[in-house]
Design a protein around this motif. Structure first.
Motif, PDB file in Angstrom:
ATOM      1  N   ARG A  12      16.987 -40.013  13.760  1.00 41.54           N
ATOM      2  CA  ARG A  12      16.334 -41.066  12.988  1.00 41.54           C
ATOM      3  C   ARG A  12      17.110 -42.373  13.126  1.00 41.54           C
ATOM      4  O   ARG A  12      18.313 -42.422  12.932  1.00 41.54           O
ATOM      5  CB  ARG A  12      16.262 -40.663  11.512  1.00 41.54           C
ATOM      6  N   ARG A  66      21.547 -50.102   7.396  1.00 43.70           N
ATOM      7  CA  ARG A  66      22.068 -48.826   6.922  1.00 43.70           C
ATOM      8  C   ARG A  66      21.613 -47.716   7.866  1.00 43.70           C
ATOM      9  O   ARG A  66      20.440 -47.342   7.896  1.00 43.70           O
ATOM     10  CB  ARG A  66      21.582 -48.532   5.493  1.00 43.70           C
ATOM     11  N   ASN A  68      20.752 -44.174   9.516  1.00 38.55           N
ATOM     12  CA  ASN A  68      20.357 -42.849   9.040  1.00 38.55           C
ATOM     13  C   ASN A  68      21.102 -41.740   9.763  1.00 38.55           C
ATOM     14  O   ASN A  68      21.339 -40.667   9.191  1.00 38.55           O
ATOM     15  CB  ASN A  68      18.845 -42.649   9.237  1.00 38.55           C
ATOM     16  N   SER A  69      21.429 -42.004  11.026  1.00 39.24           N
ATOM     17  CA  SER A  69      22.044 -40.981  11.870  1.00 39.24           C
ATOM     18  C   SER A  69      23.297 -41.536  12.523  1.00 39.24           C
ATOM     19  O   SER A  69      23.545 -42.744  12.502  1.00 39.24           O
ATOM     20  CB  SER A  69      21.065 -40.524  12.963  1.00 39.24           C
ATOM     21  N   GLY A 102      26.319 -42.032   3.537  1.00 38.24           N
ATOM     22  CA  GLY A 102      24.869 -42.072   3.435  1.00 38.24           C
ATOM     23  C   GLY A 102      24.143 -41.635   4.692  1.00 38.24           C
ATOM     24  O   GLY A 102      22.944 -41.916   4.857  1.00 38.24           O
ATOM     25  N   LEU A 103      24.820 -40.927   5.581  1.00 38.75           N
ATOM     26  CA  LEU A 103      24.187 -40.424   6.796  1.00 38.75           C
ATOM     27  C   LEU A 103      23.489 -39.102   6.519  1.00 38.75           C
ATOM     28  O   LEU A 103      23.881 -38.357   5.608  1.00 38.75           O
ATOM     29  CB  LEU A 103      25.234 -40.229   7.904  1.00 38.75           C
ATOM     30  N   SER A 104      22.457 -38.801   7.318  1.00 35.41           N
ATOM     31  CA  SER A 104      21.734 -37.548   7.102  1.00 35.41           C
ATOM     32  C   SER A 104      21.654 -36.685   8.356  1.00 35.41           C
ATOM     33  O   SER A 104      21.193 -35.550   8.297  1.00 35.41           O
ATOM     34  CB  SER A 104      20.308 -37.838   6.601  1.00 35.41           C
ATOM     35  N   ASP A 105      22.090 -37.213   9.493  1.00 33.79           N
ATOM     36  CA  ASP A 105      22.002 -36.470  10.751  1.00 33.79           C
ATOM     37  C   ASP A 105      23.147 -36.936  11.644  1.00 33.79           C
ATOM     38  O   ASP A 105      23.251 -38.124  11.955  1.00 33.79           O
ATOM     39  CB  ASP A 105      20.654 -36.752  11.419  1.00 33.79           C
ATOM     40  N   ARG A 340      22.976 -31.607   9.780  1.00 38.54           N
ATOM     41  CA  ARG A 340      21.878 -32.274   9.077  1.00 38.54           C
ATOM     42  C   ARG A 340      22.021 -32.060   7.583  1.00 38.54           C
ATOM     43  O   ARG A 340      22.346 -30.956   7.129  1.00 38.54           O
ATOM     44  CB  ARG A 340      20.524 -31.715   9.537  1.00 38.54           C
ATOM     45  N   SER A 344      17.891 -34.443   3.004  1.00 38.32           N
ATOM     46  CA  SER A 344      17.095 -35.403   3.762  1.00 38.32           C
ATOM     47  C   SER A 344      16.210 -34.712   4.797  1.00 38.32           C
ATOM     48  O   SER A 344      15.176 -35.250   5.185  1.00 38.32           O
ATOM     49  CB  SER A 344      18.009 -36.398   4.468  1.00 38.32           C
ATOM     50  N   HIS A 345      16.636 -33.535   5.231  1.00 35.06           N
ATOM     51  CA  HIS A 345      15.876 -32.780   6.234  1.00 35.06           C
ATOM     52  C   HIS A 345      15.575 -31.380   5.671  1.00 35.06           C
ATOM     53  O   HIS A 345      16.168 -30.412   6.104  1.00 35.06           O
ATOM     54  CB  HIS A 345      16.674 -32.660   7.532  1.00 35.06           C
TER      55      HIS A 345
END
Length: 348
Positions: A12, A66, A68-69, A102-105, A340, A344-345
């Motif tokens: 993402r 910001r 995401n990954s 704040g990362l999700s991947d 992950r 978020s996932h």
């Protein structure tokens, strides 16, 4: 444990990319699949206690974007949920980054996997050729770079993908060969009783060789940094420094030739990093190529293999950006190296 999902699943955007070495860490952000990497931020690892602190202070606090990954390349083997760097006290903890950054991947690669990806992403205008013939388009390649340590990776083309092959080739044994080597090598500082590539073919290794040459001849060795040794050698103002750099270049040629045989690198051998860029005149002097080709019974084969110095200062970031934009072009195995955030996932 890290996610073992489909390796071709897109990340993402925006995507934070980072090339983390023993001395410097380089970061950038890729906004979308059609964007080049943004303006890079370069920090010294010694100035921050953790990688999270460096990313927050040097990147996130200075940008309205910001991510995401993240795709991070680190100087060390990627194994488990806490990844230690070989020549830096930072420990990469991807799961902790979900909350702290704040990362999700997150995908974590070896730094020389990124350098291998860069070989595909860079054009010839970012390379200086050091002898050999014409590269075969889809043949094997190898990348090695003396820096804080000695990084090594292979690159093979299979099933319509470029597949980087990470490893710790910088820690292979390296030994004396000529009569002069046998005079100098006993004075090279060992690591737990052995001389590996990193004891010679990196910044501190060059200083190590310089001191060994001086001790072998009973001469003083006033220089204490790789830059001082290199400058004196290239300016031809210090015979000990000149011999140290010549020995360094010869050993680099031998090691590069060994690795070229391992990967059958008809597609080329690529030297990367700041040291290689600074010593191009020494690499062109002749002893590098002679040592590279001196591989009987395969010397004729070695003469055909081209060697290049990658001259782009941020090559690894370009490789990471190419991967971030379209992971499916590369055969990068992310099982065990992709994390992950399940919030978020969520699982289907």
């Amino acid at each position: 444990m890290p996610s073992t999902g489909d390796d071709d699943t897109l990340l993402r955007f925006p995507i934070l990319i980072g090339d983390i070495g023993g001395t410097n860490a380089r970061f950038s952000i890729v906004l979308d699949a059609n964007s080049e990497a943004g303006e890079p931020t370069i920090v010294q690892t010694a100035n921050y206690n953790t990688i999270d602190e460096a990313i927050q202070a040097a990147v996130l606090d200075r940008s309205s974007v910001r991510p995401n990954s993240a795709v991070l390349a680190v100087a060390g083997p990627v194994d488990g949920d806490e990844i230690e760097l070989t020549n830096c006290p930072w420990i990469v903890k991807p799961r902790q980054m979900f909350a702290s950054l704040g990362l999700s991947d997150i995908v974590v690669l070896n730094d020389f996997e990124a350098q291998a990806l860069a070989v595909v992403a860079l054009g010839e205008e970012h390379m200086e050729k050091i002898g050999g013939g014409t590269p075969e388009p889809n043949a094997g390649r190898v990348v090695l770079g003396p820096g804080t340590g000695l990084g090594v990776a292979g690159l093979v083309y299979a099933l319509a993908h470029w597949i980087p092959v990470p490893g710790e080739g910088g820690h292979m044994d390296i030994g004396p060969r000529t009569p002069r080597d046998f005079e100098v090598f006993p004075h090279i500082e060992k690591l737990e009783g052995r001389i590996s590539g990193e004891q010679i073919l990196c910044g501190r290794g060059l200083v190590n060789v310089y001191r060994a040459v001086a001790r072998a001849d009973g001469k003083p060795s006033p220089f204490t940094t790789p830059a001082e040794v290199t400058a004196a050698a290239l300016a031809k103002t210090d015979p000990v420094a000149e011999e140290a750099l010549e020995t360094f270049v010869t050993c680099l040629g031998r090691t590069a030739g060994d690795l070229a045989l391992v990967f059958m690198s008809r597609g080329g051998v690529f030297l990367t990093g700041g040291i290689a860029q600074k010593i191009v005149p020494a690499l062109k002097a002749g002893n590098f190529r002679a040592a590279f080709e001196d591989k009987a019974p395969h010397s004729a084969l070695m003469r055909t293999m081209p060697v290049y110095v990658i001259t782009h200062p941020l090559a690894a970031l370009l490789g990471l950006a190419a991967y971030a934009r379209n992971p499916s072009l590369f055969g990068v195995q992310t099982a065990g190296r992709r994390w992950r955030d399940e919030v978020s996932h969520p699982k289907a």
